[in-house]
Design an enzyme around this catalytic site. Sequence first.
Site, PDB file in Angstrom:
ATOM      1  N   HIS A  57       5.094  -0.917  -6.389  1.00  0.00           N
ATOM      2  CA  HIS A  57       6.210  -1.488  -7.166  1.00  0.00           C
ATOM      3  C   HIS A  57       5.660  -2.487  -8.164  1.00  0.00           C
ATOM      4  CE1 HIS A  57       6.033  -5.421  -5.202  1.00  0.00           C
ATOM      5  NE2 HIS A  57       5.954  -4.796  -4.035  1.00  0.00           N
ATOM      6  N   ASP A  78       6.776   2.789  15.294  1.00  0.00           N
ATOM      7  CA  ASP A  78       5.663   2.403  16.146  1.00  0.00           C
ATOM      8  C   ASP A  78       5.983   1.106  16.904  1.00  0.00           C
ATOM      9  OD1 ASP A  78       2.952   1.234  16.872  1.00  0.00           O
ATOM     10  OD2 ASP A  78       2.353   3.151  15.982  1.00  0.00           O
ATOM     11  N   SER A 136       3.633  -3.568   0.990  1.00  0.00           N
ATOM     12  CA  SER A 136       3.895  -2.656  -0.125  1.00  0.00           C
ATOM     13  C   SER A 136       2.603  -2.015  -0.607  1.00  0.00           C
ATOM     14  CB  SER A 136       4.537  -3.406  -1.298  1.00  0.00           C
ATOM     15  OG  SER A 136       5.763  -3.963  -0.915  1.00  0.00           O
TER      16      SER A 136
END
Length: 422
Positions: A229, A356, A371
Site C-alpha cells: 500500500h 493460525d 503490510s
Amino acid sequence: MIGAFLLVSIMVLCVFQPFKEYVQIPTKITVFEGQGITFPATLPVQAKVGGTDTSVDVSHNDGVVAVSGRKTGQGKVLLEMAGFPIKQMNVDVIPEYKVYPGGQSIGVKLNTVGVLVVGHHLVDTVDGKHSPGEIAGIQVGDIITKINGKTVEQMSDVAPFVQEAGKKGESLQIEIAREQETIETELTPLKDKDEDSYRIGLYIRDSAAGIGTMTFYDPKTMRYGALGHVISDMDTKKPIVVQDGQIVRSTVTSIEKGSNGVPGEKLARFSNDREAIGDITRNSPFGIFGKLHKDIQNGKMDEALPIALPHEVKEGPAKILTVVDEDKVEEFDVEVVSKIEQKFPATKGMVIKITDPKLLEKTGGIVQGMSGSPIIQDGKIIGAVTHVFVNDPTSGYGVHIEWMLNEAGIDIYNTEDEEKAS
C-alpha cells in the site's frame, strides 16, 4: 393450461442457471505455460481448439472444461452445444514467472520531492499573531519545490532564503506542487518579536521513516516490491511524493496486540549498521518499489516461487510469511475468505483471515508493520497483506501479486519484446 405453464417455467429455470455459467466464462484468458484453468460444465458442451493452434490443450470431462497452456503463444478455444457455437475464448499462453518471496521486516526511509507542508503556525510579531504561509494561500499537503526560482530539496535549503528576505524586507516567490498542479505564490516572512529571526508560519518536513514487510524480489532484475500500500504522511494523510529513499534491515522488538477497534502494531528498530539494502524509486497505491543492492534471504523459503494470476486465486487455505520476533521470518496459516478476479489494477483483490493460533495469540491478527507479507497458496505467490479491518483485526485485505509486479516494472507478459519485434 396453468399446469403446463408452470412445467415450462420450471424447465426454463433448470436450463437457465447452467447456461448462465457459460455466459460468465470470459472471452479472453491468460494462462502460464504448463498450467491451466477449469470451468464448470453442467450442460452437454464440447470444447475444442480453434483451427490448427498448438498453444493450448482442452478437455471436457467429469463436468469440467479444462484449458491448459502447451507453449507460449495465442490460441482459441471453441465451446459448442448440439453443434452450435456458444462461446469463443481467446487464450494467451505466457511463460511461467518466478520471484523470491519476502517476509523480512524492513525499515523504510523516504526523502520527499521538495519539502512537504504539514501544518501552519502563528508568528508572534509586534503587530499581532499572523501566519505568512496561510496568508500566501499555502495549504497543508502542498510541496514547496522552488523558492525564488531555485530548487528546494530539503528543509535546510529554506532557512537561508527566509532570513535573507526578512532582513531585506522582501517577499519570497514560492512555487508549490498541489495534486497535479503547479502553483506560484508570494510569501513575506515576519519577524518573531521574541527572537532575532524571521518565520514563514509553516511546519515543513523533508523525510519520513517507518517499517514494513518485504513482499518479493526478482533475482534477474533485482527489482523488489514491499508494503502493498502507499506510504502517506502521518499529518497530512496524503501520499508522499518520493524523490528517493532506502530500505534497511529491521528487527521487531515487541508487538502491541490488536483488538476490535484498535489495530495492533509491530514495534521495531532499524539494524545497527543501517546499511541500505535497496533504494526506493516509487511510492504507489500498491506499495514501495525499487532495486536491491544484493540478494537477500528469508531463511524460510529461499527459492523462487511461481506467481499466480488473479483468476488462479481461490477461496481456502493459504499461508503468509512475516516476522513477529526479532528478524526471524515465520510461516503462518491464513484463509482466503473471498477474492475478486480483477482485470485491471486495484488494491483490494482479496479478503484474508488469520487462522493460525500462534499468530492470533501473539498479535491478535493483522497488525501495522505486517503490510507486504507475501501470501502463498498451493506453492504460488498470490499477493500481499495490505490492510486490517479495524473492527475485526483477524481479517483484512490483500492485493494481487500481478499488480505489484507491474508497479515494480516487471513485465510478465513480455509485451516489451513484442513491441520491439513489431
